[in-house]
Enzyme design. Structure first.
Site, PDB file in Angstrom:
ATOM      1  N   SER A 113       0.952  -1.224  -0.057  1.00 63.17           N
ATOM      2  CA  SER A 113      -0.095  -0.055  -0.080  1.00 63.17           C
ATOM      3  C   SER A 113       0.881   1.336   0.049  1.00 63.17           C
ATOM      4  O   SER A 113       2.226   1.269   0.106  1.00 63.17           O
ATOM      5  CB  SER A 113      -0.967  -0.074   1.341  1.00 63.17           C
ATOM      6  OG  SER A 113      -0.131   0.088   2.377  1.00 63.17           O
ATOM      7  N   SER A 115       0.815   3.529   2.538  1.00 57.30           N
ATOM      8  CA  SER A 115       0.978   4.043   3.831  1.00 57.30           C
ATOM      9  C   SER A 115       2.220   4.485   4.275  1.00 57.30           C
ATOM     10  O   SER A 115       2.356   5.362   5.173  1.00 57.30           O
ATOM     11  CB  SER A 115       0.352   3.098   4.899  1.00 57.30           C
ATOM     12  OG  SER A 115       0.894   2.103   5.145  1.00 57.30           O
ATOM     13  N   LYS A 123       5.238   0.149   9.728  1.00 55.98           N
ATOM     14  CA  LYS A 123       5.024   1.572  10.433  1.00 55.98           C
ATOM     15  C   LYS A 123       6.341   2.248  10.865  1.00 55.98           C
ATOM     16  O   LYS A 123       7.199   1.370  11.144  1.00 55.98           O
ATOM     17  CB  LYS A 123       3.908   1.870  11.163  1.00 55.98           C
ATOM     18  CG  LYS A 123       2.731   1.343  10.857  1.00 55.98           C
ATOM     19  CD  LYS A 123       1.755   2.279   9.689  1.00 55.98           C
ATOM     20  CE  LYS A 123       0.404   1.206   9.371  1.00 55.98           C
ATOM     21  NZ  LYS A 123       0.073   2.169   7.809  1.00 55.98           N
TER      22      LYS A 123
END
Length: 269
Positions: free
Chosen positions: A74, A76, A131
């Site tokens: 993705s 992100s 992340k």
């Protein structure tokens, strides 16, 4: 991919068990009952076990305790990581863990602020997400006005310009490209100033509990992270991302038209 990890462990154990049983018992029994017409060859299942066990064992050890490849699915973590980046994750940076269970058996280190980590999110334990670590255990974290505050001190931001996306990241063209100055770990982030959001993840000050971390995506307006689902348990962390070794925006047609050589070898800040 949890199914691959399980299959790798099972196949390694089965092939190793067949090889061990043959070495200790079966080979001697065959030798004792060998006849004149016996060609001396091992049974097919022993041949396969001897051939595959060393390979499977090496792959299992490397993948579980040294480095494991992942693909970014993705946007992100843009602009640091792009959709289609294949990355390597250091599996021993935070301690050696058993495959499948992810239980730590040898403590080595702990995540530091600014590290990019791969983990299993509490709400989707069957998936692998990535992340950046923003808050450490005991930190007070606040996110307001598109700015991160740690223990009351704001991170510094410097606008670089407008971002130009390509491929799957083209939707981020025009977003603000900023340098976020985590002490000792500056990196770039994206903000979509032109699109208002009802929920920006502003929850007021939060204290990170012991054994947990606060993580955020670098693409701040396109990331499902600790602002929305809470703190990341330490036992869910799989390793530290450190290198992009390939980029393929689309895996169709064996990347013939989506292969980006400029990404090869990029270190992850």
């Amino acid at each position: 991919m949890r199914w691959f990890e399980i299959a790798l462990v099972v196949l390694t154990l089965l092939s190793g068990l067949v090889w061990l049983l043959d070495k200790l018992f079966l080979a001697q029994r065959r030798a004792a009952h060998a006849g004149l017409l016996d060609d001396g060859r091992d049974p097919w299942y022993v041949d396969y076990a001897k051939a595959f066990f060393p390979v499977l064992a090496i792959v299992l050890v490397l993948r579980s305790f040294v480095a494991e490849p992942f693909r970014i699915p993705s946007n992100s973590m843009m602009p640091t990581l792009l959709t289609g980046d294949f990355i390597l994750v250091n599996k021993f940076a935070y301690g050696l863990r058993l495959p499948i269970s992810n239980a730590k058996i040898v403590p080595i280190g702990e995540p530091e602020r600014g590290d990019v980590v791969v983990f299993k999110p509490p709400q989707h334990p069957e998936q692998d997400w990535i992340k950046r670590v923003i808050g450490l255990p005991g930190d007070t974290i606040e996110y307001k006005g598109n700015q991160v505050f740690v223990n009351g001190q704001p991170f510094g931001y410097e606008r670089v310009g407008d971002y130009v996306g390509v491929g799957s990241g083209a939707e981020m063209t025009g977003a603000s490209l900023l340098t976020e100055r985590i002490p000792g770990r500056p990196h770039q982030v994206l903000e979509v100033d032109r699109l208002p959001f009802v929920d920006q993840g502003e929850r007021g000050a939060q204290v990170v509990p012991a054994g947990h971390y606060f993580v955020m995506g670098d693409n701040r307006d396109r990331s499902d992270d600790s602002r929305f689902w809470g703190f990341l348990p330490e036992q869910n962390i799989r390793g530290k991302a450190f290198l992009v070794w390939l980029n393929c925006d689309s895996i169709t047609n064996l990347c013939k038209h989506n292969f980006d050589t400029s990404r090869i070898g990029n270190r992850i800040p």
